[in-house]
Design a protein around this motif. Structure first.
Motif, PDB file in Angstrom:
ATOM      1  N   GLU A   1       4.466  13.269   8.628  1.00 16.04           N
ATOM      2  CA  GLU A   1       5.625  13.962   8.288  1.00 16.04           C
ATOM      3  C   GLU A   1       6.679  13.302   6.945  1.00 16.04           C
ATOM      4  O   GLU A   1       7.071  14.083   6.383  1.00 16.04           O
ATOM      5  CB  GLU A   1       6.541  14.224   9.513  1.00 16.04           C
ATOM      6  CG  GLU A   1       6.996  12.993  10.173  1.00 16.04           C
ATOM      7  CD  GLU A   1       8.008  13.312  11.546  1.00 16.04           C
ATOM      8  OE1 GLU A   1       8.090  14.571  11.824  1.00 16.04           O
ATOM      9  OE2 GLU A   1       8.646  12.453  11.811  1.00 16.04           O
ATOM     10  N   LYS A   2       6.598  11.987   6.973  1.00 16.27           N
ATOM     11  CA  LYS A   2       7.151  11.703   5.966  1.00 16.27           C
ATOM     12  C   LYS A   2       6.630  11.549   4.526  1.00 16.27           C
ATOM     13  O   LYS A   2       7.433  11.493   3.658  1.00 16.27           O
ATOM     14  CB  LYS A   2       7.464   9.895   6.353  1.00 16.27           C
ATOM     15  CG  LYS A   2       8.445   9.569   7.622  1.00 16.27           C
ATOM     16  CD  LYS A   2       8.598   8.163   7.562  1.00 16.27           C
ATOM     17  CE  LYS A   2       9.520   8.108   8.966  1.00 16.27           C
ATOM     18  NZ  LYS A   2       9.611   6.594   9.060  1.00 16.27           N
ATOM     19  N   ARG A   3       5.619  11.926   4.549  1.00 14.80           N
ATOM     20  CA  ARG A   3       4.683  12.182   3.158  1.00 14.80           C
ATOM     21  C   ARG A   3       4.806  13.791   2.899  1.00 14.80           C
ATOM     22  O   ARG A   3       4.558  13.916   1.753  1.00 14.80           O
ATOM     23  CB  ARG A   3       3.476  11.588   3.288  1.00 14.80           C
ATOM     24  CG  ARG A   3       3.310  10.174   3.552  1.00 14.80           C
ATOM     25  CD  ARG A   3       1.606   9.986   3.776  1.00 14.80           C
ATOM     26  NE  ARG A   3       1.040  10.288   2.334  1.00 14.80           N
ATOM     27  CZ  ARG A   3      -0.335  10.406   2.333  1.00 14.80           C
ATOM     28  NH1 ARG A   3      -0.984  10.123   3.475  1.00 14.80           N
ATOM     29  NH2 ARG A   3      -0.960  10.763   1.049  1.00 14.80           N
ATOM     30  N   LEU A   4       5.341  14.522   3.689  1.00 18.47           N
ATOM     31  CA  LEU A   4       5.337  15.954   3.249  1.00 18.47           C
ATOM     32  C   LEU A   4       6.551  16.330   2.646  1.00 18.47           C
ATOM     33  O   LEU A   4       7.765  15.765   3.027  1.00 18.47           O
ATOM     34  CB  LEU A   4       5.062  16.650   4.766  1.00 18.47           C
ATOM     35  CG  LEU A   4       4.068  16.663   5.627  1.00 18.47           C
ATOM     36  CD1 LEU A   4       4.109  17.502   7.026  1.00 18.47           C
ATOM     37  CD2 LEU A   4       2.742  16.656   4.625  1.00 18.47           C
ATOM     38  N   LEU A   5       6.316  17.031   1.768  1.00 19.00           N
ATOM     39  CA  LEU A   5       7.426  17.699   0.918  1.00 19.00           C
ATOM     40  C   LEU A   5       7.538  19.236   1.307  1.00 19.00           C
ATOM     41  O   LEU A   5       6.538  20.054   0.669  1.00 19.00           O
ATOM     42  CB  LEU A   5       7.495  17.386  -0.231  1.00 19.00           C
ATOM     43  CG  LEU A   5       8.594  18.013  -1.257  1.00 19.00           C
ATOM     44  CD1 LEU A   5       9.980  17.496  -1.115  1.00 19.00           C
ATOM     45  CD2 LEU A   5       8.454  17.765  -2.822  1.00 19.00           C
TER      46      LEU A   5
ATOM     47  N   VAL B   1       0.813  -1.264   0.015  1.00 17.03           N
ATOM     48  CA  VAL B   1      -0.253   0.013   0.113  1.00 17.03           C
ATOM     49  C   VAL B   1       0.790   1.128   0.017  1.00 17.03           C
ATOM     50  O   VAL B   1       0.517   2.110  -0.783  1.00 17.03           O
ATOM     51  CB  VAL B   1      -0.788  -0.073   1.241  1.00 17.03           C
ATOM     52  CG1 VAL B   1      -1.717   1.366   1.210  1.00 17.03           C
ATOM     53  CG2 VAL B   1      -1.967  -1.316   1.270  1.00 17.03           C
ATOM     54  N   ASP B   2       1.708   1.429   0.803  1.00 16.79           N
ATOM     55  CA  ASP B   2       2.725   2.604   0.980  1.00 16.79           C
ATOM     56  C   ASP B   2       3.363   2.966  -0.341  1.00 16.79           C
ATOM     57  O   ASP B   2       3.455   3.839  -0.747  1.00 16.79           O
ATOM     58  CB  ASP B   2       3.797   2.227   1.965  1.00 16.79           C
ATOM     59  CG  ASP B   2       3.381   2.298   3.405  1.00 16.79           C
ATOM     60  OD1 ASP B   2       1.999   2.739   3.488  1.00 16.79           O
ATOM     61  OD2 ASP B   2       3.898   1.711   4.323  1.00 16.79           O
ATOM     62  N   THR B   3       3.730   1.750  -1.213  1.00 13.06           N
ATOM     63  CA  THR B   3       4.463   1.995  -2.493  1.00 13.06           C
ATOM     64  C   THR B   3       3.399   2.575  -3.427  1.00 13.06           C
ATOM     65  O   THR B   3       3.890   3.472  -4.209  1.00 13.06           O
ATOM     66  CB  THR B   3       5.243   0.634  -2.887  1.00 13.06           C
ATOM     67  OG1 THR B   3       6.172   0.200  -1.901  1.00 13.06           O
ATOM     68  CG2 THR B   3       5.960   0.706  -4.259  1.00 13.06           C
ATOM     69  N   PHE B   4       2.339   1.827  -3.346  1.00 14.10           N
ATOM     70  CA  PHE B   4       1.280   2.384  -4.374  1.00 14.10           C
ATOM     71  C   PHE B   4       0.657   3.748  -4.083  1.00 14.10           C
ATOM     72  O   PHE B   4       0.783   4.439  -5.100  1.00 14.10           O
ATOM     73  CB  PHE B   4       0.061   1.379  -4.115  1.00 14.10           C
ATOM     74  CG  PHE B   4      -0.901   1.653  -4.895  1.00 14.10           C
ATOM     75  CD1 PHE B   4      -1.214   1.525  -6.259  1.00 14.10           C
ATOM     76  CD2 PHE B   4      -2.242   2.210  -4.190  1.00 14.10           C
ATOM     77  CE1 PHE B   4      -2.221   2.072  -6.956  1.00 14.10           C
ATOM     78  CE2 PHE B   4      -3.521   2.727  -4.983  1.00 14.10           C
ATOM     79  CZ  PHE B   4      -3.527   2.589  -6.288  1.00 14.10           C
ATOM     80  N   LEU B   5       0.749   4.084  -2.880  1.00 21.94           N
ATOM     81  CA  LEU B   5       0.274   5.445  -2.565  1.00 21.94           C
ATOM     82  C   LEU B   5       1.273   6.461  -3.071  1.00 21.94           C
ATOM     83  O   LEU B   5       1.065   7.691  -3.459  1.00 21.94           O
ATOM     84  CB  LEU B   5      -0.072   5.628  -1.028  1.00 21.94           C
ATOM     85  CG  LEU B   5      -1.385   5.042  -0.688  1.00 21.94           C
ATOM     86  CD1 LEU B   5      -1.494   5.347   0.891  1.00 21.94           C
ATOM     87  CD2 LEU B   5      -2.774   5.377  -1.303  1.00 21.94           C
ATOM     88  N   GLU B   6       2.562   6.064  -2.532  1.00 23.09           N
ATOM     89  CA  GLU B   6       3.809   6.873  -2.949  1.00 23.09           C
ATOM     90  C   GLU B   6       3.744   7.173  -4.678  1.00 23.09           C
ATOM     91  O   GLU B   6       4.004   8.198  -5.026  1.00 23.09           O
ATOM     92  CB  GLU B   6       4.922   6.473  -2.520  1.00 23.09           C
ATOM     93  CG  GLU B   6       6.187   7.330  -2.622  1.00 23.09           C
ATOM     94  CD  GLU B   6       7.360   6.613  -1.992  1.00 23.09           C
ATOM     95  OE1 GLU B   6       8.385   7.033  -2.337  1.00 23.09           O
ATOM     96  OE2 GLU B   6       7.280   5.559  -1.395  1.00 23.09           O
TER      97      GLU B   6
END
Length: 895
Positions: free
Chosen positions: A576-580, A126-131
């Protein structure tokens, strides 16, 4: 400079590479597509000879697996194979017909020669897909519905979609597939594409019925999402909302037909579009002592917490009304029907979307945005969609005369409808016209206090001495300086109806940019622009509509608020890891988490202030909300915003990342583009309690297996938020299945919309809820009912605030969910029945030959359970094309 040149070179190389690959695909596919199946899968490391049989195994194609195969091409991205004989998909084998509303992909019978089977699955990571989904820009994405017409779908371990498309579109989809740009929205990813033949007929969740005029008068229009909304999107990106609703949310392989139907209904359990009721009981109930009141508040008859509202047939001249209600209720008695706030625009067949957008734009600037919603009435919907009974105004903006259309418009007029004609071909059905010019031209208009207003006019003038329509009267309203009559009003004089039309040769939807004019003419038209809107507003007022030229509210940032600081910090830590640089993008929405309260809000960019900012919290009483929030989890962390387009999409990109204890909720003071059932607009004035709440459920739990009950739980929680307070138990709040909150039996106060999706064994649901608390207009609100109760019973109950009732409502939602999970549906149904409107009521099943049946309750999935005179029990769901879910029900399963 060198860096810029390098980017240009890379861009050109990329374009050339895509062009070469496209030509290669097109040439290869064209050679074999008519005789053989073409199977496309992501490229693998094994050689074809060793992996071919594995590659072309497809559980969605039934029958013999004996075939011959031949590699067509294999590049770095995909493996393409020819399969002989052509594979066949039998649609009778568990496939469901795909309902495609008007305005989606249009089929071209001259080129519709390819049928595709797309196999999709849940992502393994799921994480790879969403990324990856977030990395691909919307402009690059290719949505399958933008390049094909969906025919049928089938759920299971592999999710299947049958798609009609042209050869060129097949290539486009293949290209996007090989480059990981193909999308279906939500959390499904395409694993393979195969060209196939289809046979048999898929089952339908909605029975297709021919709707004649009589049926139309008994039914109501379900306004579609404007096709313009789709047309303005990038052609590659597509819209995709409909397929996301119908397909991507289906959770797991259903065990039975009923399970499959329940999955679809659970996927999006939405508030009813509107409701139809009679006000005679209500008017008597308000105050039987007052027999001489002359007016009835039309605003009470219109939309509540959202969406479109119903026809309410007013009582005859003997009906009593009350002067005991709030003085803000300015009642206007009408002899026939108080229409819901739907304005429909008909713009003909040719170039209709562009014409509709022009008309919609000027109408939005004149009409009260909180009282009316404007929809596009397409030509193909004239006879297939029951719109006549539920339209407050029909705007005709097509100068071409269509006989079949004019007959329908005349029926609407004779039924008491209101029409605004803008150079319409329908005009000649009502009044004689004289051709005065062979093209549009500029006139100097005289109307009331306005004189010499430069406006664009059509080619005709009206002869008011020659009335065509029977039993009607024509009045001149405006003429040009040469004496040509350019605007008239036609009133029907037939007893029992009050049809009224304003016909105008002045084209109020056209401005200086729509004609090739000299600079002098351009300047004259621009100087008259404000008068153009003022005159149109006067004409609309003459037809009985409410006009408001106030500017739309300015969008504001959201503020992150939490009952306890630890909840907010836990939430921020989780994303926070998803924020740029503080920015999070998902779908069309971008959230910018920042402490800077000077960052402006935009339609698709919402600053989220991580520190509480007083200027943006002045309209939200945090203390009152927290005081009334007694839940363990739900509602812990709040994203509050004063003005936002809609809260329903705000949580989409966050729900899979946040910890269990976050209890994320979005609360808005005002929405500018609220969402209702099937994409309908949701009217959201100040004083309406509006929130979207994230709920997480194990898929194998009692409620996870019957997600449709979430709408009922939320509706009951709204009622409990008021009536469970000491002294408020007699406030007459009721529930209308499936998800409306009512005052008594007559007026809608609120509605619910639920969207759900499945991920890693959990059901993630977003509950959208809106109910009127302190907004007397355009309808009625809870505080009005409290004041009425105080006057009638001599009590002194205090008014409620939105923060108070949202806090209480969320608490009851959590309590009811916990009880449902522990005890199942039966105990909840008993509480629900105490407040609903339908016990032992009879309704007509139009899908069963107009059979009259008795309502007995809810079934195990939340559908309505009815019983025939012979004792046969049937589960039904609302007709998606009907405002009144009790007027047109569809049989789903016989028990």
């Amino acid at each position: 400079m060198i860096l810029s040149a390098g980017y240009v070179v890379l861009y050109v190389v990329r374009l050339l590479s895509r062009s070469r690959r496209r030509k290669m695909y097109l040439q290869t596919i064209r050679q074999v597509v008519q005789k053989h199946s073409i199977f496309i899968k992501k490229s693998v490391s094994e050689k074809w000879s060793a992996a071919a049989s594995t590659l072309i195994q497809c559980p969605l194609v039934k029958g013999s697996q004996r075939f011959t195969h031949k590699p067509l091409l294999e590049d770095d991205h995909i493996a393409m194979m020819s399969v002989e004989p052509k594979q066949v998909v039998n649609l009778t084998d568990g496939w469901t017909e795909y309902y495609r509303p008007q305005g989606e992909y249009r089929e071209d019978s001259t080129h519709e020669d390819v049928v595709l089977l797309l196999e999709a699955r849940r992502p393994t990571n799921v994480d790879t897909f969403l990324e990856h989904e977030l990395q691909v820009s919307p402009a690059e994405k290719v949505h399958i519905l933008a390049h094909g017409a969906a025919v049928a779908w089938k759920s299971g371990s592999s999710f299947g979609i049958i798609l009609h498309c042209t050869l060129d579109e097949f290539v486009t989809l293949s290209m996007a597939f090989c480059e990981d740009r193909l999308t279906m929205d939500e959390d499904l990813e395409v694993h393979s594409i195969m060209s196939v033949k289809i046979e048999g007929k898929s089952s339908s969740l909605v029975l297709n019925q021919e709707i004649d005029t009589d049926t139309a008068k008994k039914s109501a229009l379900k306004p579609k999402r404007n096709s313009a909304d789709t047309d303005t999107n990038d052609s590659n990106a597509g819209d995709g909302n409909d397929i996301a609703k119908q397909l991507a949310h289906l959770l797991a392989p259903p065990q039975s037909e009923q399970d499959q139907l329940t999955d679809l209904w659970s996927n999006e359990s939405l508030a009813s579009n509107s409701s139809i009721g009679r006000t005679s009981e209500l008017l008597d109930m308000i105050d039987a002592e007052s027999q001489d009141a002359e007016t009835v508040d039309r605003s009470m008859m219109e939309s509540g917490a959202g969406e479109e509202l119903s026809d309410f047939e007013l009582a005859g001249s003997s009906s009593s009304t009350s002067g005991s209600l709030s003085q803000s209720w300015k009642f206007v008695r009408q002899a026939s029907v108080a229409k819901p706030p739907n304005v429909l625009v008909y713009a003909g067949k040719i170039d209709s979307v562009r014409k509709f957008n022009k008309v919609k734009k000027i109408m939005q600037q004149c009409l009260d945005s909180e009282s009316y919603v404007i929809y596009h009435l397409k030509h193909e919907e004239l006879e297939t969609t029951p719109w006549i009974e539920n339209t407050v105004l029909l705007v005709l903006a097509s100068k071409k005369k269509y006989t079949d259309a004019n007959e329908t418009f005349m029926k609407y007029f004779r039924a008491g409808g209101k029409i605004l004609g803008l150079g319409s071909g329908f005009d000649q059905e009502l009044v004689e016209q004289t051709l005065i010019r062979k093209e549009n031209w500029i006139v100097n208009l005289k109307y009331k206090t306005w004189s010499d207003v430069s406006l664009i006019s059509g080619m005709y003038s009206y002869d008011i001495s020659k009335t065509i329509a029977e039993d009607s009267h024509v009045t001149k309203l405006a003429s040009d300086t040469n004496g040509n009559v350019l605007i008239v009003r036609v009133n029907q004089e037939t007893k029992g109806s009050a049809g009224s039309a304003i016909l105008s040769q002045v084209l109020f939807d056209k401005d200086a940019g729509d004609m090739g004019v000299t600079p002098e003419m351009f300047n004259a038209l621009k100087k008259s622009n404000s008068a153009r809107f003022e005159i149109l507003g006067q004409l609309l007022t003459t037809l009985g509509l409410e006009c408001n030229t106030a500017s739309p509210p300015v969008l504001t940032p959201a503020v992150l608020v939490a009952r306890e600081e630890i909840s907010k910090q836990s939430f921020l830590k989780s994303i926070e890891k998803r924020l740029l640089s503080g920015v999070l993008k998902f779908g069309k929405q971008t959230l910018h988490f920042t402490a800077d309260d000077s960052v402006p809000a935009e339609e698709n960019l919402l600053p989220v202030l991580t520190e509480e900012s007083e200027p943006f919290l002045k309209n939200f009483n945090k203390g009152k909300y927290c005081e009334n929030l007694k839940s363990r989890i739900l509602g812990n962390t709040v994203m509050y915003v004063d003005v936002i387009p809609t809260t329903m999409t705000l949580l989409d990109g966050l729900m899979f990342s946040v910890p269990e204890t976050t209890g994320l909720i979005a609360i808005a003071r005002q929405q500018t583009q609220g969402v209702g059932r099937g994409g309908n607009n949701w009217l959201s004035p100040i004083g309406c309690a509006m929130f979207s709440l994230h709920v997480k459920l194990p898929a194998d739990s009692n409620l996870g297996k019957a997600v449709s009950y979430l709408q009922h739980i939320t509706s009951l929680a709204v009622v409990y938020s008021v009536c469970k307070q000491e002294g408020y138990q007699d406030i007459d709040l009721r529930l209308k299945w499936p998800n409306d909150i009512y005052y008594g039996r007559e007026m809608k106060l609120g509605g619910v919309i639920v969207k759900s999706t499945f991920m890693d064994g959990m059901v993630h649901a977003t509950i959208g809820c809106g109910f009127n608390v302190d907004n007397s207009n355009p309808t009625i609100c809870i505080n009005d009912l409290i004041q009425l109760h105080n006057r009638q019973d001599g009590t002194s109950l205090t008014s409620c605030s939105t923060e108070q009732l949202i806090g209480r409502c969320v608490t009851y939602i959590e309590n009811l969910i916990d009880q449902f999970q522990a005890e199942g549906a039966e105990s909840f149904k008993q509480m629900y029945y105490e407040k609903w409107l339908h016990s032992n009521n009879t309704v007509t099943l139009q899908s069963e030959g107009n059979k009259e049946v008795k309502i007995v309750g809810l079934d195990e999935y939340g559908y309505l359970l009815v019983e025939t005179p012979s004792g046969e029990k049937i589960s039904v769901q609302p007709d998606g094309n009907s405002f009144d879910m009790m007027k047109n029900l569809i049989s789903m399963k016989i028990r």
